[in-house]
Design an enzyme around this catalytic site. Sequence first.
Site, PDB file in Angstrom:
ATOM      1  CD  GLU A  42      -2.653   1.094   2.675  1.00  6.46           C
ATOM      2  OE1 GLU A  42      -3.555   1.929   2.839  1.00  6.46           O
ATOM      3  OE2 GLU A  42      -2.402   0.183   3.509  1.00  6.46           O
ATOM      4  CE  LYS A 115      -7.165   1.447   3.544  1.00  6.40           C
ATOM      5  NZ  LYS A 115      -5.918   1.812   4.258  1.00  6.40           N
ATOM      6  CB  CYS A 152      -4.643  -1.965   4.268  1.00  4.71           C
ATOM      7  SG  CYS A 152      -3.858  -2.254   5.888  1.00  4.71           S
ATOM      8  N   GLY A 302      22.884   8.898  27.774  1.00  3.52           N
ATOM      9  CA  GLY A 302      23.323   9.186  29.129  1.00  3.52           C
ATOM     10  C   GLY A 302      23.229   7.934  29.970  1.00  3.52           C
ATOM     11  CB  SER A 304      21.648   6.736  35.220  1.00  6.34           C
ATOM     12  OG  SER A 304      20.876   5.562  35.034  1.00  6.34           O
ATOM     13  N   GLY A 305      23.881   4.160  35.158  1.00 12.23           N
ATOM     14  CA  GLY A 305      24.142   2.961  35.937  1.00 12.23           C
ATOM     15  C   GLY A 305      22.871   2.211  36.254  1.00 12.23           C
ATOM     16  CB  ILE A 307      17.315  -1.354  34.669  1.00  9.11           C
ATOM     17  CG1 ILE A 307      16.958  -2.532  33.756  1.00  9.11           C
ATOM     18  CG2 ILE A 307      16.084  -0.530  34.972  1.00  9.11           C
ATOM     19  CD1 ILE A 307      18.026  -3.578  33.663  1.00  9.11           C
ATOM     20  CG  ASP A 308      14.663   2.714  32.734  1.00 10.92           C
ATOM     21  OD1 ASP A 308      14.107   1.634  32.467  1.00 10.92           O
ATOM     22  OD2 ASP A 308      14.263   3.479  33.630  1.00 10.92           O
ATOM     23  CB  SER A 309      20.832   4.511  30.891  1.00  9.73           C
ATOM     24  OG  SER A 309      21.385   4.016  32.088  1.00  9.73           O
ATOM     25  CG  ASN A 385      12.607  18.646  38.370  1.00 13.01           C
ATOM     26  OD1 ASN A 385      12.639  17.418  38.336  1.00 13.01           O
ATOM     27  ND2 ASN A 385      11.503  19.317  38.637  1.00 13.01           N
ATOM     28  CB  THR A 409      17.133   6.301  29.119  1.00 19.28           C
ATOM     29  OG1 THR A 409      17.096   7.354  30.090  1.00 19.28           O
ATOM     30  CG2 THR A 409      18.407   6.417  28.304  1.00 19.28           C
TER      31      THR A 409
END
Length: 564
Positions: A42, A115, A152, A302, A304-305, A307-309, A385, A409
Amino acid sequence: MLNIAIAQLNYTVGDFTSNVAAIIGGMRTAFARAADIVVFSELAVCGYYPGDLLEDAAFLEQFEPALEKLLEASRQMPKLATVVGTVRRNTGAGKPLHNSLLVIQDGIIIAEYHKQLLPTYGIFDEYRHFEPGQQTACTLRIAGHHIGFLICEDGWNQPGRDYKINPFDALRRAGPELVISINASPSDIAKRTLRHSTLGKAAADTGLPILFVNQVGGQDQLVFDGASFALMPDRRIVFEAEQFSEDFQLIAFDEGNFTAAGGAALPIPSQGLSTEEFARRQIILGVQDYARRCGFSKAVVGSSGGIDSALTLALAVQALGAENVAAVTMPSGWSSEGSVSDSQTLCANLGIPLYVHPIASLVQQYGAGFKDAFAAPLQGLPLENLQARIRGTVLMEYSNSFGALLLTTGNKSEISVGYCTLYGDTNGGLGLIGDLYKTEVYALSRHINLQAGRELIPEAVISKAPSAELAPGQKDTDSLPPYEVLDEILKWHLEGRRMPQTEADAAYGFVQQLQAGDEGRQLVKRILGMVARNEYKRRQAPPLIRVRARAFGSGRQMPIAAKY
């Protein structure tokens, strides 16, 4: 026997030159392999979805020259029928354009179909630009076989609940042997199963075999997984193309059955990917195409140490290569020792450089300047912040200086409740894990380690208590419930029955139990309030790669200044 070439390709919105070249390349391959018909997806000519480019005169002027190139190529390949999606002008009343399917043969348009069903739900907004086509069937005889065509959404109204018409009704009356549907069907965790079940019901109800041809590739926050397939009226999937990669396949159709070209048996479709492997591939393809299309070859994160980064870096390395990814750690006065040491271990495991840019002195200077200007100390939440905003500024400086795409992240749990700093950790060009709940972040991290056969993401990172480290002794659970609780509330609230049934049932059951008590009811009310209050942050955040059926961005359009 009808020999069908399936061209599952990766198109770029607005890149008519490359798109047309890819289509012509597919035509030549099909012709060389003695195909009777080659099928593209498509809006292949312009890429899906062009959005308000469809209101741009210069964009629209490129369709006719592109079509002329396809017609000229077709003249050089006698008898090959080419099915391709494009935009056509509406010569009647209504919107000025159609989302169209053309069948080209010997340099002539031998069929044109517009369509009929134009979706406006979720991430779709087609009725904004297109006029629906007439309620008629489009069929052709090619190589002695009677074929019907759809685009579709036209194949997705089989229960008849979403639209007043069902294009399959006209097709069934026309009596084709086979239906070919061209698609731009973005993927999410449950989409492959939904396609099979929805089109399987249509095949069963109509008695018509269906060939579903999809595109592949990332486009902004969407990812198209390909996975084109053929199914029979008994709902059997008898063929499936590669998932998350371009694919070109030649299959045959005769006497109501699909076979491999040459009469061999078709390969048995796979059972599908695990949730974690699906998310990994979806994100990797999404960031690869986003970076490539936006002109980036390098990325920065970045570190941070946390889990996300760590997961963002691991995914970035898999997508772009270790030589193209860099990490920056920016300890402040409240950063733990593990913030730097765990980042060092992670980056060593991934084979990427880690730059250290302390920010404690910058925080002190900002604090002193604030006190001098406003005769008040900078403390509490503004001070927390500030650290995130200084880090965001440093990362943007790196991005500007070295031409690297800054990857944010934030995960879906934190983004939902506003557990992020506007103009701080929300800075960046793309969010890789923004459609993964925190519990899914942990699951995918473990999956990546399992695949690697070693700790790419250190166990110390996975097992540590999550913390923003913006204040002494700070933990996420100081202001949020455990993520195992939060995520079920968010799934119930944000996605509901859009989730796979088992996942939805679990979330609904969990929240029902919570709401049986006063404390649980108050918790649910508090979380929903946090989601509503932080819409302004999400509106200003970078795009994120969609993994689930309902992601923040174009798929969830909520007001900012409202009471709900």
